[in-house]
Design a protein around this motif. Sequence first.
Motif, mmCIF file in Angstrom:
data_model
loop_
_atom_site.group_PDB
_atom_site.id
_atom_site.type_symbol
_atom_site.label_atom_id
_atom_site.label_comp_id
_atom_site.label_asym_id
_atom_site.label_seq_id
_atom_site.Cartn_x
_atom_site.Cartn_y
_atom_site.Cartn_z
ATOM 1 N N LEU A 84 0.831 -1.207 0.000
ATOM 2 C CA LEU A 84 0.000 0.000 0.000
ATOM 3 C C LEU A 84 0.864 1.253 0.000
ATOM 4 O O LEU A 84 0.590 2.220 -0.727
ATOM 5 C CB LEU A 84 -0.937 -0.001 1.213
ATOM 6 C CG LEU A 84 -1.999 -1.097 1.253
ATOM 7 C CD1 LEU A 84 -2.694 -1.110 2.615
ATOM 8 C CD2 LEU A 84 -3.008 -0.920 0.137
ATOM 9 N N VAL A 85 1.926 1.245 0.792
ATOM 10 C CA VAL A 85 2.846 2.382 0.824
ATOM 11 C C VAL A 85 3.536 2.529 -0.536
ATOM 12 O O VAL A 85 3.688 3.638 -1.056
ATOM 13 C CB VAL A 85 3.879 2.220 1.956
ATOM 14 C CG1 VAL A 85 4.941 3.305 1.895
ATOM 15 C CG2 VAL A 85 3.179 2.235 3.317
ATOM 16 N N CYS A 86 3.918 1.410 -1.134
ATOM 17 C CA CYS A 86 4.544 1.428 -2.456
ATOM 18 C C CYS A 86 3.607 2.057 -3.485
ATOM 19 O O CYS A 86 4.030 2.894 -4.289
ATOM 20 C CB CYS A 86 4.915 0.008 -2.863
ATOM 21 S SG CYS A 86 5.612 -0.137 -4.510
ATOM 22 N N ALA A 87 2.330 1.669 -3.460
ATOM 23 C CA ALA A 87 1.356 2.231 -4.406
ATOM 24 C C ALA A 87 1.249 3.743 -4.231
ATOM 25 O O ALA A 87 1.181 4.489 -5.213
ATOM 26 C CB ALA A 87 -0.007 1.569 -4.213
ATOM 27 N N ARG A 88 1.249 4.180 -2.989
ATOM 28 C CA ARG A 88 1.162 5.622 -2.722
ATOM 29 C C ARG A 88 2.374 6.353 -3.293
ATOM 30 O O ARG A 88 2.245 7.408 -3.910
ATOM 31 C CB ARG A 88 1.050 5.835 -1.208
ATOM 32 C CG ARG A 88 0.645 7.229 -0.822
ATOM 33 C CD ARG A 88 0.567 7.360 0.682
ATOM 34 N NE ARG A 88 1.907 7.320 1.237
ATOM 35 C CZ ARG A 88 2.220 6.800 2.422
ATOM 36 N NH1 ARG A 88 1.302 6.262 3.179
ATOM 37 N NH2 ARG A 88 3.453 6.809 2.851
ATOM 38 N N HIS A 89 3.560 5.780 -3.115
ATOM 39 C CA HIS A 89 4.770 6.400 -3.671
ATOM 40 C C HIS A 89 4.744 6.395 -5.196
ATOM 41 O O HIS A 89 5.134 7.384 -5.829
ATOM 42 C CB HIS A 89 6.027 5.696 -3.162
ATOM 43 C CG HIS A 89 6.388 6.047 -1.765
ATOM 44 N ND1 HIS A 89 6.847 7.291 -1.405
ATOM 45 C CD2 HIS A 89 6.356 5.317 -0.620
ATOM 46 C CE1 HIS A 89 7.094 7.317 -0.108
ATOM 47 N NE2 HIS A 89 6.792 6.133 0.396
ATOM 48 N N LEU A 90 4.313 5.298 -5.785
ATOM 49 C CA LEU A 90 4.222 5.246 -7.244
ATOM 50 C C LEU A 90 3.309 6.344 -7.763
ATOM 51 O O LEU A 90 3.627 7.013 -8.751
ATOM 52 C CB LEU A 90 3.718 3.870 -7.702
ATOM 53 C CG LEU A 90 4.712 2.726 -7.612
ATOM 54 C CD1 LEU A 90 4.002 1.386 -7.787
ATOM 55 C CD2 LEU A 90 5.818 2.886 -8.634
#
Length: 198
Positions: free
Chosen positions: A35-41
């Motif tokens: 979820l954090v990765c998606a936000r950064h992307l």
Amino acid sequence: ATPVSPQAFPLPSLPRKQPTVLVVCGPAQNGAIGLVCARHLRSFDYEPTIFYPKRSPDPLYRDFTTQCEKMDIPFLSYLPTEVQLINDAYNAVVDAVLGAEAEVAEGTEPCAAILATLKHIRIPIVSLDVPSGWDAEAGGSGGISPDVLVSLAAPKECARRFLGRQHFVAGRFLPYDVQRKFELNPPEYPGTECVVAL
């Protein structure tokens, strides 16, 4: 703990003119990292879509979900079993289904069905920390075969068996006491990079 540097993104297989990424999240810690990765992307102008079928009741994970929703990141209600639909719709898949904490979860639903689908896609897979279906120590047998591995904090023992194209470690901000406790020898991070290629 996500790859957000010029070294890690864009990957050669993920040109900005086709920035769609499917982030597949499991119910535990690795799913929260997804979820954090998606936000950064999303912050870096990619177009992530999240599949998060078994949401954790943990308040922190719920907060991560809310943050993604407020960034207008779409959530899929189901993962297509027809792999060609995934291959056509996305340029890459981020595997955040299982991680180092996985025990028998890969044999339970929805994880088993997700892994069965991911094993057959043709687009690149980026696994976070430990490829789903792999044992953190022994390595892979029957799990997925990612193109990219992003080890969090430090590579796990299973990373020795990783045969993909690129391996990154994201652990620049690991506290010194943790580094000493586990006798880690972190790589040099150039400039302000948060990840480094191994």
